[in-house]
Scaffold this active site. Structure first.
Site, PDB file in Angstrom:
ATOM      1  N   TYR A 171       0.866   1.762  -8.235  1.00  0.00           N
ATOM      2  CA  TYR A 171      -0.053   1.203  -7.220  1.00  0.00           C
ATOM      3  C   TYR A 171      -1.440   0.984  -7.827  1.00  0.00           C
ATOM      4  O   TYR A 171      -2.019  -0.102  -7.724  1.00  0.00           O
ATOM      5  CB  TYR A 171      -0.119   2.154  -6.023  1.00  0.00           C
ATOM      6  CG  TYR A 171      -1.202   1.807  -5.018  1.00  0.00           C
ATOM      7  CD1 TYR A 171      -1.072   0.698  -4.183  1.00  0.00           C
ATOM      8  CD2 TYR A 171      -2.352   2.585  -4.906  1.00  0.00           C
ATOM      9  CE1 TYR A 171      -2.060   0.376  -3.264  1.00  0.00           C
ATOM     10  CE2 TYR A 171      -3.346   2.273  -3.988  1.00  0.00           C
ATOM     11  CZ  TYR A 171      -3.204   1.165  -3.169  1.00  0.00           C
ATOM     12  OH  TYR A 171      -4.182   0.855  -2.262  1.00  0.00           O
TER      13      TYR A 171
ATOM     14  N   THR B 253       0.804  -1.235   0.000  1.00  0.00           N
ATOM     15  CA  THR B 253       0.000   0.000   0.000  1.00  0.00           C
ATOM     16  C   THR B 253       0.834   1.281   0.000  1.00  0.00           C
ATOM     17  O   THR B 253       0.242   2.361  -0.041  1.00  0.00           O
ATOM     18  CB  THR B 253      -0.931   0.032   1.235  1.00  0.00           C
ATOM     19  OG1 THR B 253      -0.125  -0.065   2.411  1.00  0.00           O
ATOM     20  CG2 THR B 253      -1.946  -1.086   1.198  1.00  0.00           C
TER      21      THR B 253
HETATM   22  N1  LIG Z   1      -4.881   3.083   3.057  1.00  0.00           N
HETATM   23  C1  LIG Z   1      -5.662   3.649   2.145  1.00  0.00           C
HETATM   24  O1  LIG Z   1      -5.826   4.885   2.095  1.00  0.00           O
HETATM   25  C2  LIG Z   1      -6.398   2.792   1.153  1.00  0.00           C
HETATM   26  C3  LIG Z   1      -7.230   3.419   0.206  1.00  0.00           C
HETATM   27  C4  LIG Z   1      -7.922   2.628  -0.709  1.00  0.00           C
HETATM   28  C5  LIG Z   1      -7.800   1.249  -0.680  1.00  0.00           C
HETATM   29  N2  LIG Z   1      -6.979   0.667   0.224  1.00  0.00           N
HETATM   30  C6  LIG Z   1      -6.881  -0.801   0.234  1.00  0.00           C
HETATM   31  O2  LIG Z   1      -7.382  -1.259   1.483  1.00  0.00           O
HETATM   32  C7  LIG Z   1      -6.712  -2.466   1.873  1.00  0.00           C
HETATM   33  C8  LIG Z   1      -6.192  -2.323   3.295  1.00  0.00           C
HETATM   34  O3  LIG Z   1      -5.323  -1.211   3.341  1.00  0.00           O
HETATM   35  P1  LIG Z   1      -4.593  -0.762   4.691  1.00  0.00           P
HETATM   36  O4  LIG Z   1      -4.589   0.717   4.697  1.00  0.00           O
HETATM   37  O5  LIG Z   1      -5.128  -1.541   5.847  1.00  0.00           O
HETATM   38  O6  LIG Z   1      -3.097  -1.235   4.322  1.00  0.00           O
HETATM   39  P2  LIG Z   1      -1.946  -1.742   5.309  1.00  0.00           P
HETATM   40  O7  LIG Z   1      -2.081  -1.124   6.644  1.00  0.00           O
HETATM   41  O8  LIG Z   1      -0.679  -1.569   4.534  1.00  0.00           O
HETATM   42  O9  LIG Z   1      -2.285  -3.288   5.458  1.00  0.00           O
HETATM   43  C9  LIG Z   1      -1.976  -4.233   4.457  1.00  0.00           C
HETATM   44  C10 LIG Z   1      -1.434  -5.462   5.149  1.00  0.00           C
HETATM   45  O10 LIG Z   1      -1.092  -6.424   4.138  1.00  0.00           O
HETATM   46  C11 LIG Z   1       0.179  -6.959   4.498  1.00  0.00           C
HETATM   47  N3  LIG Z   1       0.864  -7.531   3.344  1.00  0.00           N
HETATM   48  C12 LIG Z   1       1.730  -6.929   2.469  1.00  0.00           C
HETATM   49  N4  LIG Z   1       2.203  -7.825   1.590  1.00  0.00           N
HETATM   50  C13 LIG Z   1       1.635  -9.028   1.910  1.00  0.00           C
HETATM   51  C14 LIG Z   1       1.770 -10.327   1.387  1.00  0.00           C
HETATM   52  N5  LIG Z   1       2.556 -10.600   0.340  1.00  0.00           N
HETATM   53  N6  LIG Z   1       1.056 -11.329   1.960  1.00  0.00           N
HETATM   54  C15 LIG Z   1       0.262 -11.081   3.022  1.00  0.00           C
HETATM   55  N7  LIG Z   1       0.111  -9.875   3.584  1.00  0.00           N
HETATM   56  C16 LIG Z   1       0.803  -8.850   3.026  1.00  0.00           C
HETATM   57  C17 LIG Z   1       0.917  -5.766   5.069  1.00  0.00           C
HETATM   58  O11 LIG Z   1       2.063  -6.197   5.783  1.00  0.00           O
HETATM   59  P3  LIG Z   1       3.340  -5.214   5.858  1.00  0.00           P
HETATM   60  O12 LIG Z   1       2.860  -3.972   6.565  1.00  0.00           O
HETATM   61  O13 LIG Z   1       4.332  -6.027   6.616  1.00  0.00           O
HETATM   62  O14 LIG Z   1       3.729  -4.923   4.438  1.00  0.00           O
HETATM   63  C18 LIG Z   1      -0.157  -5.159   5.951  1.00  0.00           C
HETATM   64  O15 LIG Z   1      -0.219  -5.763   7.219  1.00  0.00           O
HETATM   65  C19 LIG Z   1      -5.637  -2.690   0.810  1.00  0.00           C
HETATM   66  O16 LIG Z   1      -6.111  -3.626  -0.127  1.00  0.00           O
HETATM   67  C20 LIG Z   1      -5.469  -1.331   0.148  1.00  0.00           C
HETATM   68  O17 LIG Z   1      -4.999  -1.449  -1.177  1.00  0.00           O
HETATM   69  C21 LIG Z   1      -6.283   1.403   1.149  1.00  0.00           C
END
Ligand SMILES: NC(=O)c1ccc[n+]([C@@H]2O[C@H](COP(=O)([O-])OP(=O)(O)OC[C@H]3O[C@@H](n4cnc5c(N)ncnc54)[C@H](OP(=O)(O)O)[C@@H]3O)[C@@H](O)[C@H]2O)c1
Length: 287
Positions: free
Chosen positions: A125, A62
């Site tokens: 991304y 992300t």
């Molecule tokens: N944050 C935003 O503003 C936003 C906006 C729109 C959509 N989204 C989507 O919402 C979802 C959740 O986002 P979030 O903000 O909660 O993101 P986040 O805090 O980065 O959480 C994503 C999690 O996935 C883990 N991860 C990364 N690579 C992986 C792998 N190969 N296998 C298993 N787990 C893995 C990360 O671990 P590490 O931290 O160790 O890498 C992290 O714990 C994502 O799909 C993102 O694309 C987010």
């Protein structure tokens, strides 16, 4: 429901896991290192052991700017990873719900994006998440794809907490005023995801807190509600170059979500208030 969650330790995962427990669901949350979505066999094993009815796929790479420097890794995690999760879910007879992003759009719209609008990502991304969406649609008929935007919540780096921390430190703030979107609280999105899953929704949905603003508007609201006094100045995207291009306008229309679930997401200002109250951001105390 029996629900397996990928990326459970992330910011959204930390809201989804307690929401599942509160809803009386049997939930298993997995994240790196025990579950790597780029490894199909480890996913197959986890699904075989837990036998979920539903998989919530939240895991992603992300860090939007880092994705520009690491495109192969972005596509491996966000594209191939989503495909693996959907494939393993299909094989195990579980529905899959995958979370995606407003960054699949180019930002040239002037009214909220519909689910059917053409995706034209402008960043690695966004392109990698779009590849993930397409893969999920391709390999699993019983899928839901939920696009959301501008997430904030406890337990992860996010704009609202950054603004509070910088304002508390007395740092003057300059914030872009030419990107418009909908801030979304992870606690509210968790409810939205569970409602969609509970009614067996399939297809693509947009789900954000309601209303929209610029990053400057959001910063101004946060600073005001947190009772902080700090100089706050408008700037624009051109004066604040970042590696990844952001859409100028990425408001997502929630009508399909509302029709399917019969529920309207709360307004973003109300969501910010609840987040600040929960993290003591509104009281001047340290969280
Ligand atoms: N944050 C935003 O503003 C936003 C906006 C729109 C959509 N989204 C989507 O919402 C979802 C959740 O986002 P979030 O903000 O909660 O993101 P986040 O805090 O980065 O959480 C994503 C999690 O996935 C883990 N991860 C990364 N690579 C992986 C792998 N190969 N296998 C298993 N787990 C893995 C990360 O671990 P590490 O931290 O160790 O890498 C992290 O714990 C994502 O799909 C993102 O694309 C987010």
């Amino acid at each position: 429901m029996r629900v397996l969650v990928t990326g459970a330790a992330g910011m959204l995962g930390q809201a989804v896991m307690p929401a599942l427990a509160a809803g009386g669901h049997a939930a298993l949350g997995l994240d790196l290192p025990e579950l790597d979505v780029t490894r199909l066999e480890s996913l197959r094993g986890a699904l075989r052991d837990f036998r979920p009815d539903q998989v919530l796929h939240l895991a992603a790479f992300t860090r939007v700017d880092d994705c520009e420097a690491q495109p192969d890794e972005a596509f491996r995690v966000n594209g191939d990873g989503a495909r693996n999760v959907a494939l393993a879910a299909a094989e195990a007879g579980a529905a899959v719900l995958a979370v995606s992003t407003d960054y699949v759009f180019d930002g040239t719209a002037t009214q909220p994006y519909l689910e059917s609008d053409a995706a034209r990502p402008r960043s690695v991304y966004g392109a990698s998440k779009w590849a993930g969406e397409q893969a999920v649609r391709e390999v699993h008929p019983r899928h839901a794809i939920v696009r959301t935007s501008w997430l904030f919540g406890p337990g992860g780096p996010n704009f609202v907490d950054t603004i509070v921390a910088r304002a508390r430190a007395g740092q003057p703030l300059r914030v872009v005023d030419d990107q418009r979107g909908s801030p979304t609280f992870t606690g509210d999105l968790a409810q939205g995801l569970l409602r969609l899953a509970a009614c067996g929704a399939t297809g693509t949905y947009h789900c954000t807190n309601t209303g929209d603003c610029t990053w400057y508007d959001l910063a101004a609201y946060v600073v005001g509600r947190a009772g902080l006094q700090v100089p706050l100045e408008r700037t624009d995207t051109a004066s604040f170059p970042r590696p990844a291009k952001r859409p100028a306008y990425s408001v997502l229309g929630n009508a399909a979500f509302e029709q399917k679930t019969g529920w309207r997401m709360p307004a973003w200002r109300d969501a910010v208030d609840r987040h600040l109250a929960a993290t003591a951001g509104g009281t001047g105390r340290n969280p």
